[in-house]
Design an enzyme around this catalytic site. Structure first.
Site, PDB file in Angstrom:
ATOM      1  N   GLY A   1       0.824  -1.288  -0.075  1.00  0.00           N
ATOM      2  CA  GLY A   1      -0.036   0.022  -0.064  1.00  0.00           C
ATOM      3  C   GLY A   1       0.689   1.330   0.053  1.00  0.00           C
TER       4      GLY A   1
ATOM      5  CB  SER B   1       0.051  -8.509  -3.226  1.00  0.00           C
ATOM      6  OG  SER B   1      -0.853  -7.269  -3.331  1.00  0.00           O
TER       7      SER B   1
ATOM      8  NE  ARG C   1      -5.190   6.579  14.221  1.00  0.00           N
ATOM      9  CZ  ARG C   1      -5.814   7.112  12.824  1.00  0.00           C
ATOM     10  NH1 ARG C   1      -6.693   7.712  12.695  1.00  0.00           N
ATOM     11  NH2 ARG C   1      -4.992   6.400  11.777  1.00  0.00           N
TER      12      ARG C   1
ATOM     13  CB  CYS D   1      -2.037  11.236   8.173  1.00  0.00           C
ATOM     14  SG  CYS D   1      -3.463  11.206   7.395  1.00  0.00           S
TER      15      CYS D   1
ATOM     16  CD  GLN E   1      -7.204  15.701   5.373  1.00  0.00           C
ATOM     17  OE1 GLN E   1      -7.698  16.173   6.268  1.00  0.00           O
ATOM     18  NE2 GLN E   1      -7.064  14.305   5.232  1.00  0.00           N
TER      19      GLN E   1
ATOM     20  CE  LYS F   1     -10.551   9.469  12.020  1.00  0.00           C
ATOM     21  NZ  LYS F   1      -9.932   8.823  10.403  1.00  0.00           N
TER      22      LYS F   1
ATOM     23  CG  HIS G   1      -2.467  15.250   4.595  1.00  0.00           C
ATOM     24  ND1 HIS G   1      -2.628  15.081   3.243  1.00  0.00           N
ATOM     25  CD2 HIS G   1      -3.043  14.508   5.343  1.00  0.00           C
ATOM     26  CE1 HIS G   1      -3.208  13.743   3.727  1.00  0.00           C
ATOM     27  NE2 HIS G   1      -3.369  13.629   4.734  1.00  0.00           N
TER      28      HIS G   1
HETATM   29  N1  NAP Z   1      -2.307   7.074   3.286  1.00  0.00           N
HETATM   30  C1  NAP Z   1      -1.978   7.444   4.219  1.00  0.00           C
HETATM   31  O1  NAP Z   1      -1.475   8.847   4.121  1.00  0.00           O
HETATM   32  C2  NAP Z   1      -2.219   7.158   5.668  1.00  0.00           C
HETATM   33  C3  NAP Z   1      -1.798   7.549   6.833  1.00  0.00           C
HETATM   34  C4  NAP Z   1      -2.231   7.353   8.060  1.00  0.00           C
HETATM   35  C5  NAP Z   1      -2.647   6.069   8.312  1.00  0.00           C
HETATM   36  N2  NAP Z   1      -3.293   5.339   7.166  1.00  0.00           N
HETATM   37  C6  NAP Z   1      -3.826   4.125   7.405  1.00  0.00           C
HETATM   38  O2  NAP Z   1      -2.994   3.097   7.008  1.00  0.00           O
HETATM   39  C7  NAP Z   1      -3.749   1.971   6.267  1.00  0.00           C
HETATM   40  C8  NAP Z   1      -3.416   1.722   4.875  1.00  0.00           C
HETATM   41  O3  NAP Z   1      -3.559   2.944   4.094  1.00  0.00           O
HETATM   42  P1  NAP Z   1      -2.907   2.819   2.462  1.00  0.00           P
HETATM   43  O4  NAP Z   1      -3.035   4.249   2.326  1.00  0.00           O
HETATM   44  O5  NAP Z   1      -1.604   2.537   2.623  1.00  0.00           O
HETATM   45  O6  NAP Z   1      -3.756   2.136   1.875  1.00  0.00           O
HETATM   46  P2  NAP Z   1      -3.740   1.337   0.354  1.00  0.00           P
HETATM   47  O7  NAP Z   1      -2.596   2.019  -0.407  1.00  0.00           O
HETATM   48  O8  NAP Z   1      -5.107   1.265  -0.241  1.00  0.00           O
HETATM   49  O9  NAP Z   1      -3.070  -0.066   0.833  1.00  0.00           O
HETATM   50  C9  NAP Z   1      -3.800  -1.044   1.507  1.00  0.00           C
HETATM   51  C10 NAP Z   1      -3.059  -2.261   2.027  1.00  0.00           C
HETATM   52  O10 NAP Z   1      -3.628  -3.172   2.429  1.00  0.00           O
HETATM   53  C11 NAP Z   1      -3.439  -4.310   2.102  1.00  0.00           C
HETATM   54  N3  NAP Z   1      -4.642  -5.296   2.102  1.00  0.00           N
HETATM   55  C12 NAP Z   1      -5.987  -4.867   1.784  1.00  0.00           C
HETATM   56  N4  NAP Z   1      -6.933  -5.907   2.148  1.00  0.00           N
HETATM   57  C13 NAP Z   1      -6.175  -6.894   2.761  1.00  0.00           C
HETATM   58  C14 NAP Z   1      -6.406  -8.065   3.106  1.00  0.00           C
HETATM   59  N5  NAP Z   1      -7.716  -8.708   2.972  1.00  0.00           N
HETATM   60  N6  NAP Z   1      -5.560  -8.831   3.907  1.00  0.00           N
HETATM   61  C15 NAP Z   1      -4.216  -8.378   3.748  1.00  0.00           C
HETATM   62  N7  NAP Z   1      -3.821  -7.208   2.986  1.00  0.00           N
HETATM   63  C16 NAP Z   1      -4.716  -6.481   2.568  1.00  0.00           C
HETATM   64  C17 NAP Z   1      -3.252  -4.144   0.400  1.00  0.00           C
HETATM   65  O11 NAP Z   1      -2.762  -5.202  -0.077  1.00  0.00           O
HETATM   66  P3  NAP Z   1      -3.007  -5.392  -1.769  1.00  0.00           P
HETATM   67  O12 NAP Z   1      -2.051  -4.656  -2.520  1.00  0.00           O
HETATM   68  O13 NAP Z   1      -2.457  -7.053  -1.828  1.00  0.00           O
HETATM   69  O14 NAP Z   1      -4.295  -5.329  -1.719  1.00  0.00           O
HETATM   70  C18 NAP Z   1      -2.333  -2.881   0.624  1.00  0.00           C
HETATM   71  O15 NAP Z   1      -1.066  -3.507   0.834  1.00  0.00           O
HETATM   72  C19 NAP Z   1      -5.349   2.687   6.421  1.00  0.00           C
HETATM   73  O16 NAP Z   1      -5.480   1.837   7.691  1.00  0.00           O
HETATM   74  C20 NAP Z   1      -4.965   3.958   6.662  1.00  0.00           C
HETATM   75  O17 NAP Z   1      -6.258   4.661   7.354  1.00  0.00           O
HETATM   76  C21 NAP Z   1      -3.060   5.996   5.839  1.00  0.00           C
END
Ligand code: NAP
Length: 332
Positions: A14, A42, A101, A130, A157, A214, A243
């Site tokens: 991700g 993946s 959290r 974030c 954002q 939040k 952001h």
């Molecule tokens: N993006 C940000 O700036 C940010 C900041 C703070 C917190 N977060 C938090 O971090 C988390 C991930 O965010 P992201 O932005 O990185 O999302 P993302 O780009 O959509 O990535 C999601 C990840 O989760 C994996 N995944 C999805 N379904 C799954 C399953 N059933 N089993 C195992 N792995 C699974 C995906 O794997 P595949 O590729 O195989 O689908 C991918 O590696 C979320 O909870 C989000 O709220 C994000």
């Protein structure tokens, strides 16, 4: 005595996961073994770590045997199900989702602010939202000096805050529109290219969104400040990464501009970028891929008593996620 750790990343493919891999490498975290976990789609693909290809495995209930530290970033549902299993196997979990959290048994930590809370963990430590993380990097040093009462804020954002699919959606929309084609939206309810969406996360009965609340809820826990108030409007903007937040903060004690500059100038993880006469102020483009957040546009707020207005930008994939998680792991 130095020791190498077996680290697992859940959600390794991700937007946050790939930054976690890079951050572990960049900060020379003592990784003895790295396990990369994602969904079945993946499994078998590879990602590079320290020049070697690491094969991604499907996340399963037995994925955590022998893991010392598990960094979770695969959404709240996955964390709720698999984080307790990882703890049962003896791992310490640093979780990026919002799942734990507000759990009083789970420390919610920005190491520059409340690193001491890490010790109270019972196996899980939560990474903050974030936008909250980026804002508190500037607000907390000011709070220590002037005691913050409340803030009014608007966020700007980046789409990477929504994840890898949203980055792709913005790219595809820009390409389509500049080629004179219609833009498709799947991730967001409206076109994000050349637009702003005053809508991040789901709406509550009060009319605020979950994301907007939040700031107050997590801010109270991280700053140990139970009466802190925050009225926030969160806006998604067509920026790929980092952001920004426009903040008007009201303090108990009188604020001076010089005093604020001194306090912010010595705050860890923060750069003061504030010379408008030379067009110098924080920008998402200059904050992207940087560990430090940036604060600028400092001015006494003309509408609040003891008020200070400022603008803060920070890479939410780093300070708002991967970097903060790895910093917590370093404390562990
Ligand atoms: N993006 C940000 O700036 C940010 C900041 C703070 C917190 N977060 C938090 O971090 C988390 C991930 O965010 P992201 O932005 O990185 O999302 P993302 O780009 O959509 O990535 C999601 C990840 O989760 C994996 N995944 C999805 N379904 C799954 C399953 N059933 N089993 C195992 N792995 C699974 C995906 O794997 P595949 O590729 O195989 O689908 C991918 O590696 C979320 O909870 C989000 O709220 C994000």
């Amino acid at each position: 005595m130095s020791r190498n750790f077996h680290v697992a990343i859940v959600g390794a493919t991700g937007a946050v996961g790939v930054e976690m891999i890079k951050t572990l490498e960049k900060r020379a975290f003592p990784v003895g073994r790295l396990t990369l976990l994602a969904s079945a789609k993946s499994a078998g693909k590879t990602l590079q770590f320290r020049g070697e290809q690491v094969v991604i495995q499907e996340l399963r209930e037995d994925s955590f045997d022998g893991v010392d530290i598990a960094l979770f970033s695969a959404g709240g549902g996955i964390s709720l199900k698999f984080a307790p299993l990882a703890v049962k196997c003896g791992a310490i979990v640093v979780d990026n989702s919002s799942a734990f959290r507000m759990d009083p048994d789970v420390p919610l930590v920005i190491p520059e602010i409340n690193a001491a809370d890490i010790k109270k963990n019972r196996g899980i430590i939560a990474n903050p939202n974030c936008t909250t993380a980026v804002t508190l990097m500037a607000l907390h040093p000011l709070h220590q000096e002037f005691r913050v009462k409340r803030i009014f804020a608007s966020s700007y954002q980046a789409v990477s805050g929504t994840g890898a699919q949203a980055i792709e959606e913005l790219r595809a929309q820009v390409a389509a529109i500049t080629a004179g084609q219609p833009a498709e939206n799947k991730v967001y309810p409206h076109q994000i290219a050349f637009n702003d969406l005053p809508h991040v996360d789901t709406f509550l009965e009060t009319g605020y969104t979950k994301e907007e609340m939040k700031m107050q809820n997590e801010g109270r826990r991280i700053m140990h400040h139970p009466t802190f108030k925050a009225s926030v409007t969160c806006v998604r903007v067509p920026v790929y990464r980092a952001h920004s937040v426009a903040v008007s903060a009201e303090f108990e004690r009188p604020v001076s501009l010089n005093g604020a500059r001194v306090v912010l100038g010595r705050a860890p993880g923060l750069d003061v970028v504030d010379d408008p006469s030379k067009f110098e102020y924080p920008l998402p483009l200059s904050a992207a891929e940087q560990d430090n957040c940036q604060v600028g546009r400092l001015r006494l707020d003309c509408a609040l008593d003891n008020g200070l207005a400022f603008w803060v930008s920070g890479d939410q994939l780093l300070k708002g996620a991967a970097l903060n998680a790895v910093q917590i792991a370093e404390y562990l």
